[in-house]
Enzyme design. Structure first.
Site, PDB file in Angstrom:
ATOM      1  NE  ARG A   1      -1.518   2.289 -11.163  1.00 13.90           N
ATOM      2  CZ  ARG A   1      -1.439   2.687  -9.913  1.00 13.90           C
ATOM      3  NH1 ARG A   1      -1.834   3.910  -9.588  1.00 13.90           N
ATOM      4  NH2 ARG A   1      -0.955   1.901  -8.992  1.00 13.90           N
ATOM      5  CD  GLU A  17       1.757  -1.420  -6.515  1.00 18.98           C
ATOM      6  OE1 GLU A  17       0.912  -0.728  -7.109  1.00 18.98           O
ATOM      7  OE2 GLU A  17       2.057  -1.243  -5.323  1.00 18.98           O
ATOM      8  NE  ARG A  63      -0.025   8.248  -8.262  1.00 17.37           N
ATOM      9  CZ  ARG A  63      -0.334   7.037  -7.810  1.00 17.37           C
ATOM     10  NH1 ARG A  63       0.617   6.207  -7.405  1.00 17.37           N
ATOM     11  NH2 ARG A  63      -1.589   6.655  -7.765  1.00 17.37           N
TER      12      ARG A  63
HETATM   13  C1  SIN Z   1      -2.765  -0.010  -6.143  1.00 14.45           C
HETATM   14  O1  SIN Z   1      -2.651  -0.630  -5.084  1.00 14.45           O
HETATM   15  O2  SIN Z   1      -2.894  -0.582  -7.232  1.00 14.45           O
HETATM   16  C2  SIN Z   1      -2.784   1.486  -6.113  1.00 14.45           C
HETATM   17  C3  SIN Z   1      -1.497   2.000  -5.670  1.00 14.45           C
HETATM   18  C4  SIN Z   1      -1.222   3.358  -6.273  1.00 14.45           C
HETATM   19  O3  SIN Z   1      -2.153   4.080  -6.637  1.00 14.45           O
HETATM   20  O4  SIN Z   1      -0.050   3.678  -6.440  1.00 14.45           O
END
Ligand code: SIN
Length: 518
Positions: free
Chosen positions: A288, A127, A384
């Site tokens: 993010r 991610e 985060r």
């Molecule tokens: C997501 O699945 O994009 C959210 C996961 C998270 O908030 O860490």
């Protein structure tokens, strides 16, 4: 002026119930703490809704962990620090990363089923902000799967009494000690007297109009802690998830997991141009805060309320198998993600700040602990890292439990039952209009871009809303939530005003030009 308690009461006159530990909140933090406590303790586990109604249950992407890969520990620590703009507490980050594997093993032991390949190895994805694939998942409903396993286990334990539809109104204190929780259940008021109280009440998303959070995320734990004199920290750091499904009507935005980008999806503007390369070397998998800011910038440039997520280049079977929930939810909203771009926009998702705790979840009030999203020990810094939140809930939930196990001596406890009464769920929609006014201010002035003028204006409007709420004061769940939301909104704005420089998710600009959500 914020009152010490939401309601007037005389402790001598209310019904009392004794226990060893009260836990408020049944997300992963609350449940995991309960399961790691001494099984001789009598525990009250409170939730204002049903046990599975919370943000944990909605978590899609996964849970980050190196799973014994020694060479990855350093990298996971570095990725967490980098995403957090190096504002993190480094020792807390070290604990988070180093204690991940043992706690994940524990989740597996309890019955959590993470996705595995045909050889039985745990599958991992990537991610935003992760330099390696290290996110364990259960399709695209990881939170739900962990919750399923934890709920099944909690229900088996005789020492844990789950009290659904109960509202924790305030923390009861005696000087600098917490002595329990003031709770309303079925129209009856109770004082739950306990040696230790754990707040695991989750997020604050309902303070914003557009959020991925559950309807229960009204910041109750933070607000009640503040009223009790508990120290808070970093309330200005709000995480906006870059990709929630955009629709004109939806207020609660459906999350499109970052794992979709982890499996190759690309953000595009309305001309179909992939734009993330312009903003960061990690492109679509930048942290993010950077992706959310880039999307908002594109939206402002194009004067459009959305951008698009394109995963159409991946095989249809792969998409349907890897993201069945997201696929079906998009389809029900009229978008086939195997063939069409998904319209997305950033919305509120998480708060990095909250109740200030040490590494064992202790607050400055003796006997009062906090864990999960409602707590803040600085582990996430100013933003985060993706999939570190479920991890935080288990690592520090376990630490809370260990500290209580060491310090709380078993009580001799009576077994009085709670009387069933009228159902307070019926009146939870009270104060809708005032809540909507709070949402509007926060969406307009306290979103991704903030300005000093805008924040000052927000503060003035919130004060006026507070006066109006006070005039319509009544003893109902709607009113309690409304005051909790107002308190949290005020605390966010107040902290944001104190941090003049941009850092991580807190982005200060000279003036606010465009409001895409008006
Ligand atoms: C997501 O699945 O994009 C959210 C996961 C998270 O908030 O860490």
């Amino acid at each position: 002026m914020i009152r010490r308690h939401l309601i007037n009461f005389n402790l001598d006159e209310i019904e009392k119930r004794n226990c060893d530990v009260v836990i408020v909140g049944t997300g992963i933090g609350g449940l995991y703490t309960a399961l790691n406590l001494n099984d001789k303790y009598r525990i009250f586990l409170l939730t204002k809704d049903k046990i599975g109604e919370n943000n944990s249950n909605l978590a899609q992407g996964g849970i980050a962990a190196c799973m014994g890969k020694e060479d990855d520990l350093k990298l996971h620590i570095e990725d967490t620090l980098k995403a957090g703009s190096y504002y993190n507490d480094r020792d807390a980050v070290k604990m988070l990363v180093e204690e991940a594997s043992e706690n994940i093993e524990n989740l597996i032991q309890i019955g959590t089923k993470f996705d595995r390949d045909i050889k039985g190895n745990l599958m991992v994805t990537k991610e935003g902000g992760h330099s390696r694939r290290r996110v364990l998942h259960s399709k695209d409903q990881t939170g739900k799967e962990i919750m399923r396993a934890l709920i099944e286990e909690v229900i088996k334990r005789d020492n844990i009494e789950i009290i659904e539809d109960s509202f924790a109104v305030d923390i009861l204190t005696d000087g600098d000690k917490s002595i329990g929780i003031l709770m309303e259940y079925g129209g009856v008021r109770y004082a739950l007297i306990a040696k230790a109280v754990v707040l695991a009440t989750g997020g604050i998303g309902q303070v914003y109009t557009n959020t991925t959070n559950s309807a229960v995320a009204t910041g109750d734990g933070i607000a009640m802690a503040y009223r009790a004199g508990v120290k808070l920290r970093d309330m200005e750091f709000i995480q906006f998830h870059p990709t929630a499904f955009y629709s004109k009507e939806d207020r609660k935005r459906f999350l499109i997991s970052e794992a979709v980008r982890g499996e190759g999806a690309v953000l595009k503007n309305s001309k179909g141009d992939a734009f993330m390369k312009k903003y960061h070397s990690l492109s679509d998998l930048a942290p993010r805060d950077i992706v959310a800011k880039a999307i908002l910038t594109e939206m402002e440039m194009e004067n459009k309320p959305k951008v698009y997520l394109d995963i159409t280049h991946r095989n249809e079977g792969f998409i349907k198998n890897r993201f069945p929930y997201i696929y079906n939810e998009c389809l029900s909203r009229g978008v086939d993600m195997t063939r069409e771009y998904i319209p997305v926009c950033p919305v509120q998702h998480y708060i990095m700040g909250g109740i200030k705790t040490d590494y064992n979840g202790r607050t400055n009030i003796h006997g009062l602990y906090a864990c999960g999203e409602t707590a803040s020990l600085g582990v996430h810094g100013a933003n985060r890292l993706a999939s570190n939140s479920l991890l935080e809930a288990i690592v520090f939930g376990k630490r809370v439990a260990k500290d209580i196990n060491k310090n709380v001596i078993l009580q001799n406890i009576s077994d009085l039952k709670f009387k069933p009464g009228e159902n307070i769920r019926e009146i939870k929609d009270d104060f809708k209009e005032i809540k909507a006014r709070i949402n509007k201010v926060m969406g307009k002035y306290v979103f991704i871009f903030r300005s000093e003028n805008g924040l000052n204006r927000a503060l003035r409007i919130l004060k006026k809303i507070g006066e109006d709420a006070h005039k319509s004061r009544k003893e109902s769940r709607g009113y309690y939530e409304c005051i909790n939301m107002l308190t949290v909104a005020y605390l966010i704005v107040d902290s944001a005003l104190k941090r003049q420089e941009s850092l991580g998710s807190h982005i200060m600009v000279d003036s606010l030009e465009v409001d895409c959500f008006d």
